[in-house]
Design an enzyme around this catalytic site. Structure first.
Site, short mmCIF file in Angstrom:
data_model
loop_
_atom_site.label_atom_id
_atom_site.label_comp_id
_atom_site.label_asym_id
_atom_site.label_seq_id
_atom_site.Cartn_x
_atom_site.Cartn_y
_atom_site.Cartn_z
N GLY A 1 7.44 4.31 3.78
CA GLY A 1 7.98 5.53 4.38
C GLY A 1 9.27 5.22 5.09
O GLY A 1 9.85 4.14 4.94
N GLY A 2 9.74 6.21 5.90
CA GLY A 2 10.99 6.01 6.63
C GLY A 2 10.90 4.91 7.66
O GLY A 2 11.91 4.31 8.05
N PHE A 3 9.67 4.58 8.10
CA PHE A 3 9.46 3.55 9.11
C PHE A 3 9.54 2.14 8.52
O PHE A 3 9.79 1.18 9.22
CB PHE A 3 8.09 3.74 9.76
N GLY A 4 9.25 1.99 7.22
CA GLY A 4 9.17 0.67 6.61
C GLY A 4 8.07 0.66 5.55
O GLY A 4 7.83 1.67 4.89
N LEU B 1 0.81 -1.22 0.00
CA LEU B 1 0.00 0.00 0.00
C LEU B 1 0.84 1.26 0.00
O LEU B 1 0.41 2.31 -0.48
CB LEU B 1 -0.93 0.02 1.23
N GLY B 2 2.03 1.20 0.57
CA GLY B 2 2.86 2.40 0.64
C GLY B 2 4.14 2.12 1.40
O GLY B 2 4.36 1.03 1.93
N ASP C 1 2.62 14.34 16.05
CA ASP C 1 2.89 14.19 14.62
C ASP C 1 1.58 14.27 13.82
O ASP C 1 1.34 13.45 12.92
CB ASP C 1 3.61 12.87 14.34
N LYS D 1 1.78 -2.87 8.95
CA LYS D 1 2.97 -2.02 8.87
C LYS D 1 4.19 -2.84 9.33
O LYS D 1 4.27 -3.24 10.48
CB LYS D 1 2.83 -0.78 9.74
N VAL E 1 3.95 -0.74 4.22
CA VAL E 1 2.60 -1.11 4.64
C VAL E 1 1.99 -2.00 3.56
O VAL E 1 2.05 -1.69 2.37
CB VAL E 1 1.71 0.13 4.86
#
Length: 621
Positions: free
Chosen positions: A334-337, A331-332, A452, A353, A339
């Site tokens: 980011g910096g976290f990993g 699905l997407g 955030d 996630k 999804v």
């Protein structure tokens, strides 16, 4: 040769941790005992706004009054602490209303509105002894109709008595005869205002009131930690005791190396500089990596072990692969990993996630699980489960088919399915996010600050209902705390409140979330990033500055998707509220509850906020 000597000293410091190295854990330093008046303040107590909350036990924050006395608030009533007995976990306190240093009737006043009831908490209990007595307080007494001897117990200044329509009388509860006659002549029957006091031989009942009574406290035992040279503290986020030592945090006591270990380290240092250099390259690299990873996993494991009652499921990594069909539908990222979309056995669609790394001491992962396991609200994303297996970490959320708000507000004439992202939809989303924040700030068992809030972290379900997500930077604090301590700035550039990255602007509190919310709503209104907005072909200025000027001069806003006067009113209301939210000083911003009230109220009742210097074009980001 000189470099080798320096490296050898560093190695000796790493392995032996002698005072030569001089490293002291910052939390050990922060929790030094403090003084308030003539009282030594240490765990479980801590001085609010002078010491960090992690230096004490929840509910044990005290303040120093103007006279230098420590004050403890119990059941919203201030009590003066006269003595603290750490050896048997007890203290002597008295109600601040009776703690005046001068108890003559000319100087001693009591307010009828003051709450004089006894504290009723789980962590403090009254100490009852055979020789102790309870004191009753009577209000609005007519002295002329009382027996002469009862007037000896009158307290309160004459001015206050005249204003309130009668005198205050304090009597020992076991003085049955006097209590009976007084109760018929006073406007309000007796209330126990102090229990377990010792009867005063000199100074009368007022001296007994001022001297107070004994309480026992119930908190984690500090003796094992303090006897090993540590300082006690408490992790509010994960809710367990911890021992701060000079080297690092330990579970219950500091580890003190014995004499043989120190001697062997010194002998090893003498074996030769060449061997020390080789050992440094190998051991320091290994030790640093091991300590970093081990401390992360230790903290997360400790949290999960202590919170086995969490109402969410723990999955294995193999189950995560099965749920996501081996991570096929991404699905997407980011910096976290990343999804991925998945499906549970009961048919529910979920978003999984997969975290790429455990940042810091595992704070992001712990914050997400700890925060979201405490929440249940229609505007907060639901955490359904998690995975923590070796280096594999994952969080399982309810699936939001319309994705994030970020993907919609920057698309011109965005349409999803058969619905356009019009002004009414944006207005409903703004109110929904505000209600979710209000729940986090006031509705939970604990207060949760998100830190955030931005369009990327607002997800939309099939009906465009907004849900706040991503609690990796959240801060959990007690319901009574309005000011929090954080180390360093946290959040996303463009949405961070000024006080978060510079304390010169004010203290960090729930108002910091309000600022981020205001910046987000401005982006929703302008359907553009707040960094810069085009005004004409040759001039660009900061969008909040531009739109504030439009409102002041009563010009048309000229924004997208405004089709009629009703749309214009909604957008105007959202704009004014968001401009209040992004005021530079936190004290000028409304609370999130006030934001909800303003959004649901009438537009003509809203006043334009002042234009903070933060908006000046030369200072804008």
């Amino acid at each position: 040769m000189y470099r080798c000597v320096i490296i050898s000293i560093i190695l000796y410091c790493v392995l032996s941790r002698t005072t030569l190295c001089s490293y002291v854990d910052p939390q050990f330093e922060a929790c030094k005992p403090q003084t308030c008046g003539n009282q030594s303040i240490s765990y479980p107590f801590y001085i609010q706004y002078k010491q960090e909350p992690f230096c004490g036990y929840p509910g044990f924050g005290i303040s120093c009054d103007s006279n230098g006395f420590p004050v403890l608030n119990l059941s919203y009533t201030p009590y003066i602490i006269h003595q603290i007995f750490y050896h048997n976990q007890s203290l002597r306190v008295s109600n601040a209303a009776f703690s005046s240093t001068n108890t003559t009737t000319a100087d001693y006043c009591i307010s009828l509105t003051r709450n004089l009831t006894l504290p009723s908490t789980k962590i403090f209990t009254l100490v009852h002894q055979n020789y102790n007595k309870d004191i009753l307080l009577f209000f609005g007494c007519n002295l002329s109709s009382l027996p002469t001897e009862s007037t000896n117990y009158r307290i309160g200044c004459s001015e206050a008595n005249n204003k309130t329509g009668g005198s205050f009388l304090a009597l020992y509860k076991d003085d049955v005869k006097t209590v009976s006659s007084v109760s018929k002549s006073c406007g309000r029957s007796g209330e126990v205002v102090q229990a377990g006091v010792e009867e005063s031989e000199g100074g009368g009942i007022q001296e007994a009131l001022r001297r107070g009574f004994m309480l026992n406290w119930n908190a984690s035992d500090c003796k094992p930690c303090s006897s090993s040279g540590g300082r006690c503290g408490f992790n509010v986020t994960m809710y367990f005791f911890q021992c701060y030592c000079t080297d690092r945090i330990h579970a219950s006591r500091c580890v003190i190396p014995d004499g043989r270990s120190k001697a062997s380290m010194k002998i090893g240092l003498a074996l030769g500089l060449a061997a020390a250099v080789i050992l440094l390259l190998v051991m320091v690299t290994y030790y640093t990596r091991w300590k970093k990873e081990n401390s992360k996993h230790h903290l997360v494991d400790a949290f999960l072990e202590r919170h086995g009652h969490l109402q969410i499921k723990r999955y294995s990594y193999s189950e995560m692969k099965k749920v996501t069909n081996s991570f096929k539908n991404k699905l997407g990222q980011g910096g976290f990993g990343s999804v991925y979309k998945g499906q549970l056995q009961d048919g529910r669609h979920v978003a999984v996630k997969i975290l790429s790394e455990l940042k810091g001491d595992g704070d992001d992962f712990i914050n997400e699980v700890a925060s979201m396991s405490r929440t249940s609200h229609v505007n907060i994303i639901a955490l359904l489960g998690f995975c923590f297996q070796g280096s594999k970490r994952a969080l399982v959320y309810e699936f939001m088919p319309n994705g994030s708000l970020e993907k919609l507000i920057y698309e011109e004439n965005a349409v999803i399915g058969d619905r356009q992202l019009d002004c009414q939809t944006l207005y409903d989303i703004a109110i929904g996010v505000a209600r979710g924040l209000e729940y986090l700030h006031k509705g939970c068992n604990t207060r949760i600050l998100h830190f955030d809030i931005k369009p990327h972290n607002i997800l939309l379900d099939e009906n465009f209902l907004p849900k706040i997500s991503d609690f990796g930077l959240a801060k959990i604090c007690t319901r009574k705390e309005s000011i929090v301590s954080i180390f360093g700035a946290r959040g996303t550039a463009g949405y961070i409140a000024p006080e978060v990255f510079s304390r010169n602007f004010g203290v960090v509190s729930h108002k910091s979330d309000v600022y981020s919310y205001g910046m987000m709503v401005l982006e929703m209104v302008g359907r553009r990033k707040n960094i810069k907005a085009e005004v004409d072909a040759s001039n660009e200025i900061y969008f909040p500055y531009w739109i504030h000027n439009r409102l002041v001069s009563n010009q048309e806003l000229g924004l997208q998707n405004i089709r009629n006067e009703y749309d214009n009113e909604m957008v105007r209301k959202m704009t004014i509220v968001s401009l209040w939210c992004i005021q530079t000083k936190p004290s000028t911003r409304p609370s999130i509850s006030k934001v909800v009230e303003m959004l649901e109220g009438r537009t003509e009742l809203l006043q334009l906020p002042p234009k903070p210097y933060w908006f000046s074009p030369s200072n804008s980001p």
